[in-house]
Scaffold this active site. Sequence first.
Site, PDB file in Angstrom:
ATOM      1  N   SER A  45       0.842  -1.195   0.000  1.00  0.00           N
ATOM      2  CA  SER A  45       0.000   0.000   0.000  1.00  0.00           C
ATOM      3  C   SER A  45       0.875   1.242   0.000  1.00  0.00           C
ATOM      4  O   SER A  45       1.630   1.485   0.947  1.00  0.00           O
ATOM      5  CB  SER A  45      -0.903   0.008   1.234  1.00  0.00           C
ATOM      6  OG  SER A  45      -1.369   1.331   1.443  1.00  0.00           O
TER       7      SER A  45
ATOM      8  N   HIS B 154      -1.212  -1.277  -4.394  1.00  0.00           N
ATOM      9  CA  HIS B 154      -2.448  -0.876  -3.718  1.00  0.00           C
ATOM     10  C   HIS B 154      -2.435   0.642  -3.503  1.00  0.00           C
ATOM     11  O   HIS B 154      -1.518   1.182  -2.895  1.00  0.00           O
ATOM     12  CB  HIS B 154      -2.544  -1.622  -2.388  1.00  0.00           C
ATOM     13  CG  HIS B 154      -3.838  -1.434  -1.674  1.00  0.00           C
ATOM     14  ND1 HIS B 154      -4.977  -2.162  -1.966  1.00  0.00           N
ATOM     15  CD2 HIS B 154      -4.183  -0.602  -0.659  1.00  0.00           C
ATOM     16  CE1 HIS B 154      -5.961  -1.789  -1.160  1.00  0.00           C
ATOM     17  NE2 HIS B 154      -5.508  -0.835  -0.357  1.00  0.00           N
TER      18      HIS B 154
ATOM     19  N   ASP C  12      -4.555   3.825  -2.020  1.00  0.00           N
ATOM     20  CA  ASP C  12      -5.633   4.180  -1.092  1.00  0.00           C
ATOM     21  C   ASP C  12      -6.141   5.588  -1.349  1.00  0.00           C
ATOM     22  O   ASP C  12      -5.436   6.563  -1.123  1.00  0.00           O
ATOM     23  CB  ASP C  12      -5.130   4.069   0.347  1.00  0.00           C
ATOM     24  CG  ASP C  12      -4.950   2.622   0.767  1.00  0.00           C
ATOM     25  OD1 ASP C  12      -5.938   1.870   0.700  1.00  0.00           O
ATOM     26  OD2 ASP C  12      -3.824   2.253   1.144  1.00  0.00           O
TER      27      ASP C  12
ATOM     28  N   MET D 163      -8.732   8.426  -0.302  1.00  0.00           N
ATOM     29  CA  MET D 163      -9.566   8.831   0.848  1.00  0.00           C
ATOM     30  C   MET D 163     -10.051  10.258   0.650  1.00  0.00           C
ATOM     31  O   MET D 163      -9.293  11.119   0.198  1.00  0.00           O
ATOM     32  CB  MET D 163      -8.737   8.760   2.127  1.00  0.00           C
ATOM     33  CG  MET D 163      -8.102   7.407   2.376  1.00  0.00           C
ATOM     34  SD  MET D 163      -7.231   7.384   3.950  1.00  0.00           S
ATOM     35  CE  MET D 163      -6.489   5.747   3.885  1.00  0.00           C
TER      36      MET D 163
ATOM     37  N   HIS E  88      -8.238   1.381  -4.138  1.00  0.00           N
ATOM     38  CA  HIS E  88      -9.182   1.196  -3.031  1.00  0.00           C
ATOM     39  C   HIS E  88      -9.839   2.543  -2.737  1.00  0.00           C
ATOM     40  O   HIS E  88      -9.226   3.430  -2.154  1.00  0.00           O
ATOM     41  CB  HIS E  88      -8.367   0.678  -1.824  1.00  0.00           C
ATOM     42  CG  HIS E  88      -9.158   0.458  -0.583  1.00  0.00           C
ATOM     43  ND1 HIS E  88      -8.570   0.208   0.640  1.00  0.00           N
ATOM     44  CD2 HIS E  88     -10.498   0.454  -0.357  1.00  0.00           C
ATOM     45  CE1 HIS E  88      -9.503   0.061   1.565  1.00  0.00           C
ATOM     46  NE2 HIS E  88     -10.679   0.211   0.992  1.00  0.00           N
TER      47      HIS E  88
ATOM     48  N   MET F 100     -11.980   4.818  -0.742  1.00  0.00           N
ATOM     49  CA  MET F 100     -12.640   5.065   0.553  1.00  0.00           C
ATOM     50  C   MET F 100     -13.287   6.434   0.451  1.00  0.00           C
ATOM     51  O   MET F 100     -12.836   7.407   1.055  1.00  0.00           O
ATOM     52  CB  MET F 100     -11.597   4.982   1.678  1.00  0.00           C
ATOM     53  CG  MET F 100     -11.149   3.553   1.954  1.00  0.00           C
ATOM     54  SD  MET F 100      -9.582   3.466   2.831  1.00  0.00           S
ATOM     55  CE  MET F 100      -8.470   3.584   1.439  1.00  0.00           C
TER      56      MET F 100
ATOM     57  N   MET G  48     -11.631  -5.568   5.192  1.00  0.00           N
ATOM     58  CA  MET G  48     -10.788  -4.683   6.015  1.00  0.00           C
ATOM     59  C   MET G  48     -10.491  -5.375   7.342  1.00  0.00           C
ATOM     60  O   MET G  48     -11.390  -5.888   8.002  1.00  0.00           O
ATOM     61  CB  MET G  48     -11.504  -3.359   6.309  1.00  0.00           C
ATOM     62  CG  MET G  48     -11.664  -2.407   5.145  1.00  0.00           C
ATOM     63  SD  MET G  48     -10.183  -2.010   4.217  1.00  0.00           S
ATOM     64  CE  MET G  48      -9.111  -1.309   5.475  1.00  0.00           C
TER      65      MET G  48
ATOM     66  N   GLY H 152      -8.748   4.330   7.023  1.00  0.00           N
ATOM     67  CA  GLY H 152      -8.418   5.743   7.207  1.00  0.00           C
ATOM     68  C   GLY H 152      -6.934   5.987   7.427  1.00  0.00           C
ATOM     69  O   GLY H 152      -6.424   7.035   7.056  1.00  0.00           O
TER      70      GLY H 152
ATOM     71  N   GLY I  66      -2.774   4.152   7.898  1.00  0.00           N
ATOM     72  CA  GLY I  66      -1.855   3.027   7.910  1.00  0.00           C
ATOM     73  C   GLY I  66      -1.364   2.796   9.335  1.00  0.00           C
ATOM     74  O   GLY I  66      -1.594   3.610  10.236  1.00  0.00           O
ATOM     75  N   GLY I  67      -0.706   1.667   9.543  1.00  0.00           N
ATOM     76  CA  GLY I  67      -0.038   1.415  10.815  1.00  0.00           C
ATOM     77  C   GLY I  67      -0.944   1.060  11.992  1.00  0.00           C
ATOM     78  O   GLY I  67      -0.524   1.150  13.146  1.00  0.00           O
TER      79      GLY I  67
ATOM     80  N   ASP J 271      -6.796  -6.275   4.102  1.00  0.00           N
ATOM     81  CA  ASP J 271      -6.115  -4.972   4.166  1.00  0.00           C
ATOM     82  C   ASP J 271      -6.178  -4.406   5.573  1.00  0.00           C
ATOM     83  O   ASP J 271      -7.261  -4.180   6.109  1.00  0.00           O
ATOM     84  CB  ASP J 271      -6.828  -4.031   3.169  1.00  0.00           C
ATOM     85  CG  ASP J 271      -6.196  -2.650   3.073  1.00  0.00           C
ATOM     86  OD1 ASP J 271      -5.121  -2.430   3.664  1.00  0.00           O
ATOM     87  OD2 ASP J 271      -6.799  -1.800   2.378  1.00  0.00           O
ATOM     88  N   GLY J 272      -4.997  -4.163   6.141  1.00  0.00           N
ATOM     89  CA  GLY J 272      -4.914  -3.489   7.437  1.00  0.00           C
ATOM     90  C   GLY J 272      -4.173  -4.320   8.467  1.00  0.00           C
ATOM     91  O   GLY J 272      -4.606  -5.415   8.817  1.00  0.00           O
ATOM     92  N   GLY J 273      -3.030  -3.799   8.910  1.00  0.00           N
ATOM     93  CA  GLY J 273      -2.282  -4.485   9.963  1.00  0.00           C
ATOM     94  C   GLY J 273      -1.647  -5.796   9.527  1.00  0.00           C
ATOM     95  O   GLY J 273      -1.313  -6.634  10.362  1.00  0.00           O
TER      96      GLY J 273
ATOM     97  N   GLY K  42       1.066  -2.053   4.086  1.00  0.00           N
ATOM     98  CA  GLY K  42       1.633  -0.712   3.941  1.00  0.00           C
ATOM     99  C   GLY K  42       2.861  -0.556   4.810  1.00  0.00           C
ATOM    100  O   GLY K  42       4.000  -0.741   4.365  1.00  0.00           O
ATOM    101  N   SER K  43       2.627  -0.249   6.096  1.00  0.00           N
ATOM    102  CA  SER K  43       3.755  -0.034   7.008  1.00  0.00           C
ATOM    103  C   SER K  43       4.609  -1.292   7.142  1.00  0.00           C
ATOM    104  O   SER K  43       5.824  -1.195   7.337  1.00  0.00           O
ATOM    105  CB  SER K  43       3.246   0.444   8.373  1.00  0.00           C
ATOM    106  OG  SER K  43       2.231  -0.413   8.848  1.00  0.00           O
TER     107      SER K  43
HETATM  108  C1  DX5 Z   1      -6.276   1.726   5.507  1.00  0.00           C
HETATM  109  C2  DX5 Z   1      -5.817   1.456   4.103  1.00  0.00           C
HETATM  110  C3  DX5 Z   1      -4.758   0.444   4.053  1.00  0.00           C
HETATM  111  C4  DX5 Z   1      -3.484   0.869   4.745  1.00  0.00           C
HETATM  112  C5  DX5 Z   1      -2.823  -0.361   5.261  1.00  0.00           C
HETATM  113  O1  DX5 Z   1      -7.372   2.552   5.476  1.00  0.00           O
HETATM  114  O2  DX5 Z   1      -6.892   0.979   3.324  1.00  0.00           O
HETATM  115  O3  DX5 Z   1      -4.491   0.029   2.713  1.00  0.00           O
HETATM  116  O4  DX5 Z   1      -2.599   1.560   3.924  1.00  0.00           O
HETATM  117  O5  DX5 Z   1      -1.715   0.035   5.993  1.00  0.00           O
HETATM  118  P1  DX5 Z   1      -1.050  -0.954   7.037  1.00  0.00           P
HETATM  119  O6  DX5 Z   1      -0.571  -2.153   6.273  1.00  0.00           O
HETATM  120  O7  DX5 Z   1       0.071  -0.144   7.601  1.00  0.00           O
HETATM  121  O8  DX5 Z   1      -2.103  -1.312   8.067  1.00  0.00           O
HETATM  122 ZN    ZN Z   2      -6.397   0.000   1.360  1.00  0.00          ZN
END
Ligand code: DX5
Ligand code: ZN
Length: 222
Positions: free
Chosen positions: A7, A32, A34, A36, A65, A67, A136, A141, A143-144, A174-176, A196-197
Amino acid sequence: MKMIAPSLLSADFTKLGEEIDRIQRAGADLIHVDVMDGHFVPNITFGPPVVRSIKRVADLPLDVHLMIENPDAYIPAFAEAGSDYITVHSEAGIHLNRTLQLIKECGAHPSVCLNPSSPLSHLEYVLEYVDMVLLMSVNPGFGGQRFIPNVLQKIERLKQTISDKGLNVLVEVDGGVDLGTIGSVARAGADVFVSGSGIFNSRNYAETIRSMKVIIESEGGR
Ligand code: DX5
Ligand code: ZN
């Protein structure tokens, strides 16, 4: 075929081209992106012009993605900018079937996303119209954030439903997702792993992605 989708939200935006080049050489499978809008989620990122610039330098498919509220108003522009997959939240609009049709008409792969609290039953009448479902594993909203563990049973149940219906639909999470959590996500049956992170905060992207793939393979076979 299991896929890693870094991401870009956690990339260094002052060097986006270099970051894309690095993850591509590191063995990523999808990029990916994001999007927003500050309404659907409490954060703002970027729109079609940035997606178009990313497309100019990327060789890998773009997994966009959205959002955002009122996705129908923006889907043509994101498709035209070069999105390969366009994911919309089931919570973001009223006429989900129409929205998914629009994505297809615009030439992208339709994909639908569920927030952590949204039930799988929301997918019942759209599953046959999508190429991918994004589950999700954090509240969208930022990352991390920390992985929400009860998504694991959601992944398992969704995989079962897809196979019961004989459909060809990818399950993306997606997420964590990082080296610590990716094993359980793979064991639950996910096909596409957004991170992402977990990737961009690591020192060596190639080593991280390689290790992720080793873990996925060791848990895989489902
Ligand atoms: C969150 C995003 C994710 C985010 C994931 O709203 O949709 O794609 O970047 O980041 P990590 O992998 O750090 O949770
Ligand atoms: Zn995403």
